[in-house]
Design an enzyme around this catalytic site. Sequence first.
Site, PDB file in Angstrom:
ATOM      1  N   ARG A 272      -5.470  -3.684 -11.558  1.00  0.00           N
ATOM      2  CA  ARG A 272      -6.087  -2.594 -12.325  1.00  0.00           C
ATOM      3  C   ARG A 272      -6.570  -1.513 -11.362  1.00  0.00           C
ATOM      4  O   ARG A 272      -6.442  -0.327 -11.614  1.00  0.00           O
ATOM      5  CB  ARG A 272      -7.249  -3.096 -13.202  1.00  0.00           C
ATOM      6  CG  ARG A 272      -7.983  -1.945 -13.856  1.00  0.00           C
ATOM      7  CD  ARG A 272      -8.934  -2.295 -15.006  1.00  0.00           C
ATOM      8  NE  ARG A 272      -9.416  -3.642 -15.035  1.00  0.00           N
ATOM      9  CZ  ARG A 272     -10.399  -4.129 -14.257  1.00  0.00           C
ATOM     10  NH1 ARG A 272     -11.003  -3.344 -13.381  1.00  0.00           N
ATOM     11  NH2 ARG A 272     -10.764  -5.384 -14.365  1.00  0.00           N
TER      12      ARG A 272
ATOM     13  N   TYR B 225      -1.125  20.159 -28.541  1.00  0.00           N
ATOM     14  CA  TYR B 225      -0.501  18.911 -28.960  1.00  0.00           C
ATOM     15  C   TYR B 225      -1.385  18.198 -29.989  1.00  0.00           C
ATOM     16  O   TYR B 225      -2.589  18.033 -29.760  1.00  0.00           O
ATOM     17  CB  TYR B 225      -0.283  18.037 -27.720  1.00  0.00           C
ATOM     18  CG  TYR B 225       0.314  16.689 -28.027  1.00  0.00           C
ATOM     19  CD1 TYR B 225       1.627  16.583 -28.479  1.00  0.00           C
ATOM     20  CD2 TYR B 225      -0.424  15.518 -27.886  1.00  0.00           C
ATOM     21  CE1 TYR B 225       2.176  15.351 -28.766  1.00  0.00           C
ATOM     22  CE2 TYR B 225       0.126  14.280 -28.171  1.00  0.00           C
ATOM     23  CZ  TYR B 225       1.431  14.210 -28.622  1.00  0.00           C
ATOM     24  OH  TYR B 225       1.968  12.992 -28.910  1.00  0.00           O
TER      25      TYR B 225
ATOM     26  N   LYS C  39       7.358  12.759 -20.835  1.00  0.00           N
ATOM     27  CA  LYS C  39       8.263  13.853 -21.164  1.00  0.00           C
ATOM     28  C   LYS C  39       9.122  14.216 -19.949  1.00  0.00           C
ATOM     29  O   LYS C  39       9.925  13.413 -19.536  1.00  0.00           O
ATOM     30  CB  LYS C  39       7.448  15.038 -21.689  1.00  0.00           C
ATOM     31  CG  LYS C  39       6.322  14.638 -22.668  1.00  0.00           C
ATOM     32  CD  LYS C  39       6.814  14.074 -23.988  1.00  0.00           C
ATOM     33  CE  LYS C  39       5.728  13.399 -24.822  1.00  0.00           C
ATOM     34  NZ  LYS C  39       4.551  14.221 -25.114  1.00  0.00           N
TER      35      LYS C  39
ATOM     36  N   ASP D 176      -2.998  21.035 -19.166  1.00  0.00           N
ATOM     37  CA  ASP D 176      -1.945  20.102 -19.595  1.00  0.00           C
ATOM     38  C   ASP D 176      -0.613  20.743 -19.218  1.00  0.00           C
ATOM     39  O   ASP D 176      -0.196  21.737 -19.812  1.00  0.00           O
ATOM     40  CB  ASP D 176      -2.054  19.885 -21.113  1.00  0.00           C
ATOM     41  CG  ASP D 176      -1.017  18.902 -21.645  1.00  0.00           C
ATOM     42  OD1 ASP D 176       0.021  18.697 -20.975  1.00  0.00           O
ATOM     43  OD2 ASP D 176      -1.235  18.349 -22.752  1.00  0.00           O
TER      44      ASP D 176
HETATM   45  C1  PLP Z   1       3.184  14.002 -25.540  1.00  0.00           C
HETATM   46  C2  PLP Z   1       2.108  14.911 -25.132  1.00  0.00           C
HETATM   47  C3  PLP Z   1       0.818  14.436 -24.852  1.00  0.00           C
HETATM   48  C4  PLP Z   1       0.437  12.988 -25.027  1.00  0.00           C
HETATM   49  O1  PLP Z   1       1.089  12.172 -24.108  1.00  0.00           O
HETATM   50  P1  PLP Z   1       1.489  10.629 -24.395  1.00  0.00           P
HETATM   51  O2  PLP Z   1       2.212  10.245 -23.162  1.00  0.00           O
HETATM   52  O3  PLP Z   1       2.347  10.625 -25.626  1.00  0.00           O
HETATM   53  O4  PLP Z   1       0.212   9.897 -24.606  1.00  0.00           O
HETATM   54  C5  PLP Z   1      -0.132  15.355 -24.438  1.00  0.00           C
HETATM   55  N1  PLP Z   1       0.157  16.656 -24.301  1.00  0.00           N
HETATM   56  C6  PLP Z   1       1.393  17.143 -24.565  1.00  0.00           C
HETATM   57  C7  PLP Z   1       1.646  18.600 -24.388  1.00  0.00           C
HETATM   58  C8  PLP Z   1       2.397  16.296 -24.991  1.00  0.00           C
HETATM   59  O5  PLP Z   1       3.609  16.798 -25.275  1.00  0.00           O
END
Ligand code: PLP
Length: 383
Positions: A50, A102, A199, A174
């Site tokens: 962890r 998001y 992504k 983000d």
């Molecule tokens: C998918 C996404 C998230 C969340 O991420 P996860 O890996 O699905 O938890 C946050 N911000 C954006 C812009 C995203 O496309």
Amino acid sequence: MKEKLHFNSQTIHGGQHPDKAYGAVMPPIYQTSTYAQTTPGGHQGFEYSRTHNPTRKALENSLASIEGGNFGFAFGSGLAAMDAVLKLLQPGDEIISTNDLYGGSYRLFTKIFEGFGLKFHFVGMEDTANISRCITSNTKLIWVETPTNPMMNIIDIQAVAKIAKTHKILLAVDNTFASSYLQQPLTLGADIVMHSATKYLAGHSDVVLGALVVNDTDLAERIGFIQNASGAICGPMDSFLTLRGIKTLHVRMQRHCENAREIAHFLKNNPKIENVFWPGFEEHPNHQIAKSQMHDFGGMLSFVTKGGDYKAAIKIVERLQLFTLAESLGGVESLAGHPASMTHASIPKAEREKSGVVDALIRLSVGIEDVRDLIADLEQAIG
Ligand SMILES: *Cc1c(COP(=O)(O)O)cnc(C)c1O
């Protein structure tokens, strides 16, 4: 030498070393929870997975390198990474966030952390005056998502960083939509960069993983503490897959951008299309900022058909064959989504439509297939 590499070499070599045991070029998947000690405390830097794991560490070093930062942290998902950032705050603290963000981020903010006494303001950040207007002595964090999802608005990271610095507020960005290939928020003045590595970074729709990168040592210590204390880490297999994905990030992104550019123009010239949202168009309201803070315009775009409504949009996404109708984005395969019923269904309709997420909107994550096939698919689906 390695720290001075160009981006397209950092994706492959940044922070990486052959494995100490046998010189393996890719870090092995250290599928272990614990590590043998010769005497209490007599270990080789790893005690319990962890806290640290060699495969995760290799990924965290890579993440730091491609974001031009000092410290990387990997989590079980993008939302787990965001959750760790919010745990830096205390009840009564206020956060100013992008309004067009998001859906899962919005849900985490409003459905979980508002309950713990955090207060969120959602504002349109294309005009930074909207941010300044919300700042109080309790404002501790500005949360930026750019390009925004799914409207593809662009927020001027440097301008927001200036405001954040003046008021000593943390700025988190983000960077999921752009990926580190297109934009590096830390170099533009942000304190924290966050990724859903699910992504573009991992890039093959085969893993869910989140990341944070920071420069400041104190901030890194606090985030490392939360990562270990709350425990929302990713496993070694997922760390390995993400690290493998990052090695081709630059080649994939180049093709994502090329294909999206062609599709944006195809849609714009199609008489059945009302509007296309893609920051590469000169008439896009934030085109100049996109041009200055991003290396290219990315693989994401959205559009509405002329006279389109909920039903018409559903019909188009159902007719698509090469574009898969699915949540998520950033993989090698092209995906189509209907934000109002999918990614943004957790945002109330009135709130959603304020930022342009109407029922007729369709979002595309343009993959790296042959663009002629993608255009033919769109052509037959739009009819
Ligand atoms: C998918 C996404 C998230 C969340 O991420 P996860 O890996 O699905 O938890 C946050 N911000 C954006 C812009 C995203 O496309």
